[in-house]
Motif scaffolding. Sequence first.
Motif, PDB file in Angstrom:
ATOM      1  N   LYS A 734       0.718  -1.338   0.005  1.00  0.00           N
ATOM      2  CA  LYS A 734      -0.163   0.016   0.042  1.00  0.00           C
ATOM      3  C   LYS A 734       0.897   1.308   0.001  1.00  0.00           C
ATOM      4  O   LYS A 734       1.970   1.244   0.533  1.00  0.00           O
ATOM      5  CB  LYS A 734      -0.867   0.292   1.027  1.00  0.00           C
ATOM      6  CG  LYS A 734      -1.811  -0.940   1.317  1.00  0.00           C
ATOM      7  CD  LYS A 734      -3.125  -0.551   0.560  1.00  0.00           C
ATOM      8  CE  LYS A 734      -4.111  -1.685   0.759  1.00  0.00           C
ATOM      9  NZ  LYS A 734      -5.494  -1.407  -0.067  1.00  0.00           N
ATOM     10  N   HIS A 735       0.230   2.278  -0.391  1.00  0.00           N
ATOM     11  CA  HIS A 735       1.101   3.622  -0.758  1.00  0.00           C
ATOM     12  C   HIS A 735       1.573   4.039   0.731  1.00  0.00           C
ATOM     13  O   HIS A 735       2.889   4.453   0.849  1.00  0.00           O
ATOM     14  CB  HIS A 735       0.262   4.666  -1.298  1.00  0.00           C
ATOM     15  CG  HIS A 735       0.726   6.011  -1.415  1.00  0.00           C
ATOM     16  ND1 HIS A 735       1.810   6.206  -2.304  1.00  0.00           N
ATOM     17  CD2 HIS A 735       0.647   7.053  -0.439  1.00  0.00           C
ATOM     18  CE1 HIS A 735       2.135   7.493  -1.966  1.00  0.00           C
ATOM     19  NE2 HIS A 735       1.364   8.024  -1.101  1.00  0.00           N
ATOM     20  N   LYS A 758       7.194  10.721  -3.334  1.00  0.00           N
ATOM     21  CA  LYS A 758       5.963  10.551  -4.332  1.00  0.00           C
ATOM     22  C   LYS A 758       6.611  10.516  -5.429  1.00  0.00           C
ATOM     23  O   LYS A 758       6.052   9.961  -6.524  1.00  0.00           O
ATOM     24  CB  LYS A 758       4.946  11.529  -4.047  1.00  0.00           C
ATOM     25  CG  LYS A 758       4.108  11.337  -2.831  1.00  0.00           C
ATOM     26  CD  LYS A 758       3.040  12.075  -2.571  1.00  0.00           C
ATOM     27  CE  LYS A 758       2.061  11.681  -1.371  1.00  0.00           C
ATOM     28  NZ  LYS A 758       1.024  12.889  -1.158  1.00  0.00           N
ATOM     29  N   ASP A 762       6.787   7.818  -8.807  1.00  0.00           N
ATOM     30  CA  ASP A 762       6.471   8.045 -10.185  1.00  0.00           C
ATOM     31  C   ASP A 762       7.491   7.868 -11.261  1.00  0.00           C
ATOM     32  O   ASP A 762       7.150   7.405 -12.306  1.00  0.00           O
ATOM     33  CB  ASP A 762       5.894   9.720 -10.515  1.00  0.00           C
ATOM     34  CG  ASP A 762       4.467   9.961  -9.580  1.00  0.00           C
ATOM     35  OD1 ASP A 762       3.887   8.812  -9.303  1.00  0.00           O
ATOM     36  OD2 ASP A 762       4.106  11.196  -9.227  1.00  0.00           O
ATOM     37  N   ILE A 765       7.826   4.206 -11.704  1.00  0.00           N
ATOM     38  CA  ILE A 765       6.848   3.494 -12.588  1.00  0.00           C
ATOM     39  C   ILE A 765       7.028   3.904 -13.974  1.00  0.00           C
ATOM     40  O   ILE A 765       6.782   3.159 -14.888  1.00  0.00           O
ATOM     41  CB  ILE A 765       5.410   4.234 -11.985  1.00  0.00           C
ATOM     42  CG1 ILE A 765       4.911   3.762 -10.605  1.00  0.00           C
ATOM     43  CG2 ILE A 765       4.312   4.108 -13.293  1.00  0.00           C
ATOM     44  CD1 ILE A 765       3.808   4.527  -9.883  1.00  0.00           C
ATOM     45  N   GLU A 771       4.476  -0.740 -10.878  1.00  0.00           N
ATOM     46  CA  GLU A 771       3.078  -0.450 -11.463  1.00  0.00           C
ATOM     47  C   GLU A 771       2.026  -0.354 -10.342  1.00  0.00           C
ATOM     48  O   GLU A 771       2.058  -0.987  -9.463  1.00  0.00           O
ATOM     49  CB  GLU A 771       2.751  -1.427 -12.348  1.00  0.00           C
ATOM     50  CG  GLU A 771       2.365  -2.922 -11.858  1.00  0.00           C
ATOM     51  CD  GLU A 771       1.961  -3.828 -12.936  1.00  0.00           C
ATOM     52  OE1 GLU A 771       2.034  -3.382 -14.231  1.00  0.00           O
ATOM     53  OE2 GLU A 771       1.526  -5.022 -12.757  1.00  0.00           O
ATOM     54  N   ARG A 772       1.040   0.659 -10.863  1.00  0.00           N
ATOM     55  CA  ARG A 772      -0.043   0.610  -9.719  1.00  0.00           C
ATOM     56  C   ARG A 772      -1.072  -0.552 -10.264  1.00  0.00           C
ATOM     57  O   ARG A 772      -1.344  -0.910 -11.380  1.00  0.00           O
ATOM     58  CB  ARG A 772      -0.841   2.171 -10.037  1.00  0.00           C
ATOM     59  CG  ARG A 772      -0.066   3.134  -9.506  1.00  0.00           C
ATOM     60  CD  ARG A 772      -0.848   4.584  -9.602  1.00  0.00           C
ATOM     61  NE  ARG A 772      -0.333   5.481  -8.997  1.00  0.00           N
ATOM     62  CZ  ARG A 772       0.440   6.180  -9.431  1.00  0.00           C
ATOM     63  NH1 ARG A 772       0.834   6.252 -10.914  1.00  0.00           N
ATOM     64  NH2 ARG A 772       0.936   7.233  -8.642  1.00  0.00           N
ATOM     65  N   LYS A 777      -5.789   1.973  -6.610  1.00  0.00           N
ATOM     66  CA  LYS A 777      -4.997   3.005  -7.051  1.00  0.00           C
ATOM     67  C   LYS A 777      -3.788   3.415  -5.952  1.00  0.00           C
ATOM     68  O   LYS A 777      -2.782   4.096  -6.278  1.00  0.00           O
ATOM     69  CB  LYS A 777      -5.888   4.421  -6.929  1.00  0.00           C
ATOM     70  CG  LYS A 777      -6.702   4.238  -8.407  1.00  0.00           C
ATOM     71  CD  LYS A 777      -7.182   5.710  -8.797  1.00  0.00           C
ATOM     72  CE  LYS A 777      -8.017   5.512  -9.820  1.00  0.00           C
ATOM     73  NZ  LYS A 777      -8.956   6.734 -10.057  1.00  0.00           N
ATOM     74  N   ASP A 778      -4.299   3.191  -4.693  1.00  0.00           N
ATOM     75  CA  ASP A 778      -3.144   3.208  -3.515  1.00  0.00           C
ATOM     76  C   ASP A 778      -2.446   1.995  -3.450  1.00  0.00           C
ATOM     77  O   ASP A 778      -1.599   1.848  -2.246  1.00  0.00           O
ATOM     78  CB  ASP A 778      -3.974   3.632  -2.308  1.00  0.00           C
ATOM     79  CG  ASP A 778      -4.689   2.581  -1.713  1.00  0.00           C
ATOM     80  OD1 ASP A 778      -4.858   1.564  -2.464  1.00  0.00           O
ATOM     81  OD2 ASP A 778      -4.860   2.616  -0.522  1.00  0.00           O
ATOM     82  N   THR A 779      -2.247   1.133  -4.246  1.00  0.00           N
ATOM     83  CA  THR A 779      -1.323  -0.137  -3.924  1.00  0.00           C
ATOM     84  C   THR A 779      -0.393  -0.181  -5.278  1.00  0.00           C
ATOM     85  O   THR A 779      -0.809   0.032  -6.523  1.00  0.00           O
ATOM     86  CB  THR A 779      -2.364  -1.433  -4.053  1.00  0.00           C
ATOM     87  OG1 THR A 779      -3.140  -1.140  -3.043  1.00  0.00           O
ATOM     88  CG2 THR A 779      -1.477  -2.574  -3.847  1.00  0.00           C
ATOM     89  N   TYR A 780       0.955  -0.347  -4.919  1.00  0.00           N
ATOM     90  CA  TYR A 780       2.061  -0.778  -5.978  1.00  0.00           C
ATOM     91  C   TYR A 780       2.293  -2.029  -6.028  1.00  0.00           C
ATOM     92  O   TYR A 780       2.238  -2.970  -5.031  1.00  0.00           O
ATOM     93  CB  TYR A 780       3.209   0.036  -5.654  1.00  0.00           C
ATOM     94  CG  TYR A 780       2.705   1.612  -5.505  1.00  0.00           C
ATOM     95  CD1 TYR A 780       2.678   2.565  -6.496  1.00  0.00           C
ATOM     96  CD2 TYR A 780       2.637   2.236  -4.169  1.00  0.00           C
ATOM     97  CE1 TYR A 780       2.443   3.904  -6.623  1.00  0.00           C
ATOM     98  CE2 TYR A 780       2.433   3.447  -4.036  1.00  0.00           C
ATOM     99  CZ  TYR A 780       2.107   4.284  -5.275  1.00  0.00           C
ATOM    100  OH  TYR A 780       1.622   5.692  -4.993  1.00  0.00           O
TER     101      TYR A 780
END
Length: 784
Positions: A734-735, A758, A762, A765, A771-772, A777-780
């Motif tokens: 999680k982010h 942050k 990016d 990524i 990748e998301r 959306k808040d997990t990588y």
Amino acid sequence: MASSTAALRSFHLDEIWQDVCQGIDQIYRQRAMSQQRYMQLYTVVYNYCTSHGGPNGGRPPVLESTQAGGRRSRNSSKQTPAPLGTTGAQLVGKDLYFKIKDYVRKYMDDLLKDAKHLRDEDILAFYTQRWEGFAFSSKVLDGICAYLNRHWVKRQREEGHCDIYSVYQLALLVWKENLFEPLQQQVTSATLRLIQRERSGEKINTRLISSVVECYVALCFDEEPSGGDSSSLSLYKTYFERQFLDDTERFYSNESHEFLQQNPVTEYLKRAEQRIMEEQRRVQSYLHESTEDPLTKRCETVLIERYLEQFYSEFRNLLTDDKQDDLARMYQLVSRLSNGLGELKKILEAHIQQQGLAAVEKLGDDASTDPKLFVQAILDIYRKYHALVMTAFNNDSGFVTSLDKACGRFINDNAVTKSSKSASSKSPELLAKYCDILLKKSSKNPEENELEDTLNQVMIVFKYLEEKDVFQNFYTRMLARRLVQGLSASDDAEAFMISKLKQACGFEYTSKLQRMYQDMGVSKDLSEQFREHLKQSNIVLDIDFTAQVLSSGSWPFPVQPAFNIPPELERCVQRFTDFYTGRHSGRKLTWLYHLSRGDVIYHAASGSRYVLQSSTYQISVLLLFNQSTQFTVGEMQEQTQIKLDTLVQVLGILFKSRLLCSDEAVSENDLQPKTVVKLYLDYKNKKLRVNINAPMKSEVKKEQESTEKHIEEDRKILIQAAIVRIMKMRKRLKHQQLISEVLAQLSPRFSPKVPMIKKCIDILIEKEYLERVENEKDTYQYLA
């Protein structure tokens, strides 16, 4: 047959009791008894217990169904006499046991009559005297009845008769029931009053109290064991300890309240410490050891816990006034309470932070320009409070933590950092500059041992820096200059400092520093080889030339700006370049002329010969005056290709050194391209060797900007590396968790800002390291 008849003889209790009674009376009246008489009584009891007695406790056994006279024995139809020497002890002893009990009870009744009218010390003197005599006499009687204890008493207890005791314990039981219980209130009250008199400063007979306590403890023999103790001591605790503790609380509540109204807190601390020590000695002197813990806790509650707020308030004053003895005393007292020290730690932390901020602020503007002043102010505060923590607070880990937190705060956030554009980097920069002052050659350099001690002190400040990467960058640049310019005061000191940094931050932190040192070693060997090459080739250079070859990735030097090297030096540079490329094909040398230096010999008009230690830029300007005694600034710029703003600063230094002059310009600010600059022919100096190689403002400013830019770039790389490491291990995250783990991992080096983290996520990524996750959306997710 005679011996057989004697062995079978039985003893009736009535036959022996008179003799035994006289013996007991002799014992309890404490009349002298010979060993012969003692053994006689022992033998009488032994013979009685081993006689072949019946259930009546000593009458001769009946082997027939009737006794002489025609009467049947009471138990003849119910019990067959046991064989001699097997169970006789089980049957014989009861009557003697209870006869002894009756005697002791009557003896107690007589003692009680004498005691009822006694009070205070009289009752204590009576009670303790009679108790000591009684306890001793009962032990003597117990010895006489040893056989009775070993056999009849033991068998009765094994069969579950828990109300049967050894003769000594029986005597204690009778004392307890017939003397202790009627007198205990009088005795306990008198004992407590005597203790109170001692607390009030009177001399007392402590033997009276210790004897009473011994009696109370001895009377606990019949209690069930509790925990690891031999008994629960409930009698002692119920009839004495409970009242004693309540009396203690009342006494000290009144005394402490009155004392504080009439005296300062510092005097009260001494009083409380003294009182607690007195109570501990009281336990050792005449109370039972089990009383120590509850007594100490009660004293701590009354003398310390109730006045904590006043202690905390006074603690601030004591810190301000540096009252180390009183601080130590307060610490010792408050540390007795489980949660008492927490507030003291907070107060200490706030005080140290305030003192540190005030010390730095007091320096004013000088602190931002004088690294030594800044660091010494910090160290003065640290040393003062570190000594306080070590001595007054017994190096308590909690107080050490408070010291560390406070130092960390005021070192990283103070008047100097707030006045700087880059607040977080100012303290590391000043510390690095202080290291540079210590490690650079100077007439004020300390001895080797003293220098190492000072560097150890520097490492204390370094420990508290939040932005250690800033220090690393500044230190690396300054070390590079010291090595290149040969300004290190001591190679051992440089190595010592690097080892300390490595120890604090790990190998990676100092890897560049170590590579720089390796390069200097390689350069030294290469210079020797170059000299040997020139010798073998019969090449003679007109000047003493030495070059240092540095690895481009290890040294923090900017790219060389445009510059025309003077013809006098060009041949040397070309010879070395040919030599190096011949040995290392594929490698390219980039000459950093702005970092080079040399000596120029100036033959003044007066006939004096001066050696000028100069930078390459200064050399190139001065050598122009071999052609003419004057040039315009524009002409010099054209010939040397030095940037105009840099050239102006070079000329400014030469003006200040009084080597050059101008009729049109007084200072460097007045210099224009058409300004004519002349060689000052009347140059004089007391020194024959003059160092004019002063740093230029533009260089310092560029270096500062370059360092700050380099720090930002390094941080981005470190953050990205940390993110990749974390995601490679966790695969999916999680982010917020990722942000937290990055912060935790990089906090020993610096405190990364969340927006920068942050931004680095990016970038990774985009580079397809992460990748998301779809619909989350808040997990990588890590991409292998």
